[in-house]
Design a protein around this motif. Structure first.
Motif, short mmCIF file in Angstrom:
data_model
loop_
_atom_site.label_atom_id
_atom_site.label_comp_id
_atom_site.label_asym_id
_atom_site.label_seq_id
_atom_site.Cartn_x
_atom_site.Cartn_y
_atom_site.Cartn_z
N UNK A 137 -75.55 -27.92 38.62
CA UNK A 137 -76.27 -26.39 39.07
C UNK A 137 -77.69 -26.35 38.22
N UNK A 138 -78.74 -26.19 38.79
CA UNK A 138 -80.05 -26.14 38.06
C UNK A 138 -80.52 -24.46 38.48
N UNK A 139 -80.40 -23.62 37.35
CA UNK A 139 -81.15 -22.41 37.49
C UNK A 139 -82.50 -22.14 37.06
N UNK A 140 -83.17 -21.99 37.89
CA UNK A 140 -84.90 -21.76 37.24
C UNK A 140 -85.18 -20.23 37.35
N UNK A 141 -86.06 -19.79 36.32
CA UNK A 141 -86.25 -18.48 36.24
C UNK A 141 -87.65 -18.32 35.63
N UNK A 142 -88.42 -17.59 36.29
CA UNK A 142 -90.10 -17.45 35.71
C UNK A 142 -90.03 -16.08 34.79
N UNK A 143 -90.79 -16.32 33.69
CA UNK A 143 -91.01 -15.27 32.55
C UNK A 143 -92.44 -15.28 32.20
N UNK A 144 -92.84 -14.31 31.33
CA UNK A 144 -94.04 -14.19 30.96
C UNK A 144 -93.88 -14.16 29.34
N UNK A 145 -94.85 -14.98 28.71
CA UNK A 145 -94.74 -15.15 27.19
C UNK A 145 -95.91 -14.05 26.55
N UNK A 146 -95.91 -14.33 25.12
CA UNK A 146 -96.63 -13.16 24.47
C UNK A 146 -98.14 -13.19 24.82
N UNK A 147 -98.76 -14.32 25.50
CA UNK A 147 -100.02 -14.13 26.02
C UNK A 147 -100.28 -13.70 27.45
N UNK A 148 -99.19 -13.33 28.15
CA UNK A 148 -99.15 -12.99 29.35
C UNK A 148 -99.34 -14.26 30.52
N UNK A 149 -98.80 -15.34 30.15
CA UNK A 149 -98.87 -16.43 30.92
C UNK A 149 -97.40 -16.65 31.27
N UNK A 150 -97.60 -17.00 32.62
CA UNK A 150 -95.78 -17.31 33.15
C UNK A 150 -95.57 -18.66 32.84
#
Length: 423
Positions: free
Chosen positions: A127-140
């Motif tokens: 099972x591969x679980x992928x999620x997106x987030x923002x870093x400290x520089x507002x880059x995804x």
């Protein structure tokens, strides 16, 4: 004059007409209506004929089967093979000289163990679980986790996969890779926060026939008779990487562990534990006897790989697979047996050692130190009894819980109405 008038009438008599009423079947509107009716009958007959001819093919190609309920047979109800007729005792083999195991003997032994592990790959998925987030520089950025999953059912519409809830709960996208390396999208179907288990579903219509031929549903064995020292095989991702295999032994065949509203037996092994490990324990017959747990319930030995006893998990898996509610009250408890009740001057039932925050129990007024004696008219003697009862209830159902609460004048019975919910 009369003569002339009569002659005039005779001369112009050829322009005289007699007006007759038109026949109804000669009416244009009537003819159009009749034509439409006849045309409709012909079209309906043709449609019925085509439907009868093409229905079997259409049903096979486009028809959707109804979901079948996933049910695991009770271990007490499993049909046992009749005992074989006793054979005549063979002559005893007497070993007169010491035999030493050679390297080839070990190779054959581990070859057979490896064969059991390889066969289990058919019922395991990645099972591969992928999620997106923002870093400290507002880059995804995208993070991906891989863990093990177990094929537990096919309801005719979906393939059902058991995995770890905490690892997939926040994922934006889920993907399942089968034994033939085919990958398909999956969705979270149901979960149980108490055991940290979840069931994912894959649309059966998307699974190719070649993939179906390469997989099989897991065979769930029994863990009731396991004893310390029995060999086990950890498969899935026990070492934190997909496809890893570890051989070991049980150091405890049934270590009771309290959880919210219940109690489960843990299988403790001599296999080292990794934080990213997941998967199942197999016996030497290739049957699943344990589900590797990730909540570090065994605080006495946090470095040992532990697993939920599969015999305790079958009803939970059934509920998850059939989209049924897994409700909770929100208490931690200990059994007050008749002996303990007499020795400690306590009511017999389940002693509440803790109440979860914002739980139905807290909202109903249950407190630490209360002793649960009756639920919905049924006398309570153990935590496992509460656990079994909750499997029969549904979300937002109101139940009556009677407890004995200690006061200045001793224990007094109090009735509380608890509205059940899901974690």
């Amino acid at each position: 004059m009369a003569e002339e008038k009569r002659q005039e009438e005779q001369e112009f008599s050829f322009v005289k007409e007699k007006i007759k009423r038109q026949r109804f079947y000669q009416n244009r509107v009537f003819r159009r209506v009749v034509f439409q009716i006849v045309l409709g009958v012909i079209c309906g007959a043709v449609a019925c004929f085509v439907f009868v001819i093409l229905h079997p093919w259409m049903n096979e190609r486009f028809g959707k089967e109804e979901k079948q309920e996933i049910v695991f047979p009770n271990e007490e109800e499993e049909v046992k093979e009749p005992p074989a007729e006793p054979e005549e005792p063979a002559e005893p083999i007497v070993i007169t000289e010491k035999q030493e195991l050679e390297i080839e003997d070990y190779r054959k032994l581990y070859g057979k163990l490896r064969a059991v592990a390889l066969e289990s790959e058919k019922c395991l998925v990645t099972v591969t679980a992928a999620s997106s987030d923002m870093d400290w520089f507002n880059e995804t950025y995208e993070s991906r986790k891989q863990l093990s999953g177990l094929l537990v059912g096919n309801n005719g519409v979906e393939l059902l996969i058991l995995t770890v809830y905490s690892e997939v709960s926040s994922a934006d996208q889920l993907q399942v890779t089968f034994a033939d390396k085919t990958s398909l999208g999956a969705v979270l179907k149901n979960h149980d926060a108490v055991t940290d288990l979840a069931v994912l579903s894959v649309n059966l219509a998307d699974v190719q026939e070649s993939t179906m031929d390469s997989i099989r549903m897991a065979e769930l064995g029994s863990s009731k008779s396991l004893r310390a020292g029995e060999p086990v095989i950890a498969v899935g991702s026990p070492a934190g990487t997909a496809g890893s295999v570890i051989y070991g032994n049980l150091t405890s065949g049934g270590y009771p562990m309290s959880v919210i509203d219940g109690e489960y037996d843990l299988l403790i092994t001599d296999i080292g534990r990794t934080a990213e490990g997941s998967g199942v324990l197999l016996n030497l017959d290739g049957q699943v006897i344990g589900l590797i747990e990730h909540q570090y319930l065994n605080t006495n030995n946090r470095n040992a790989l532990t697993a939920y006893s599969i015999s305790d998990m079958k009803e939970v898996i059934e509920h998850l697979s059939n989209s049924q509610d897994l409700v909770y009250i929100g208490i931690l408890g200990e059994n007050v047996t008749e002996e303990i009740a007499q020795a400690g001057d306590l009511p017999q039932g389940v002693y509440i050692t803790g109440v979860e925050m914002d739980s139905p129990a807290m909202n109903a007024g249950l407190q630490q130190g209360d002793v649960i004696t009756v639920i919905s008219g049924q006398e309570i003697e153990s935590v496992s009894q509460i656990q079994e009862m909750l499997l029969k209830f549904s979300k937002e159902q109101e139940i009556q819980v009677n407890v004995m609460r200690q006061g200045k004048e001793g224990y007094k019975e109090i009735s509380c109405k608890v509205v059940l919910s899901c974690l």
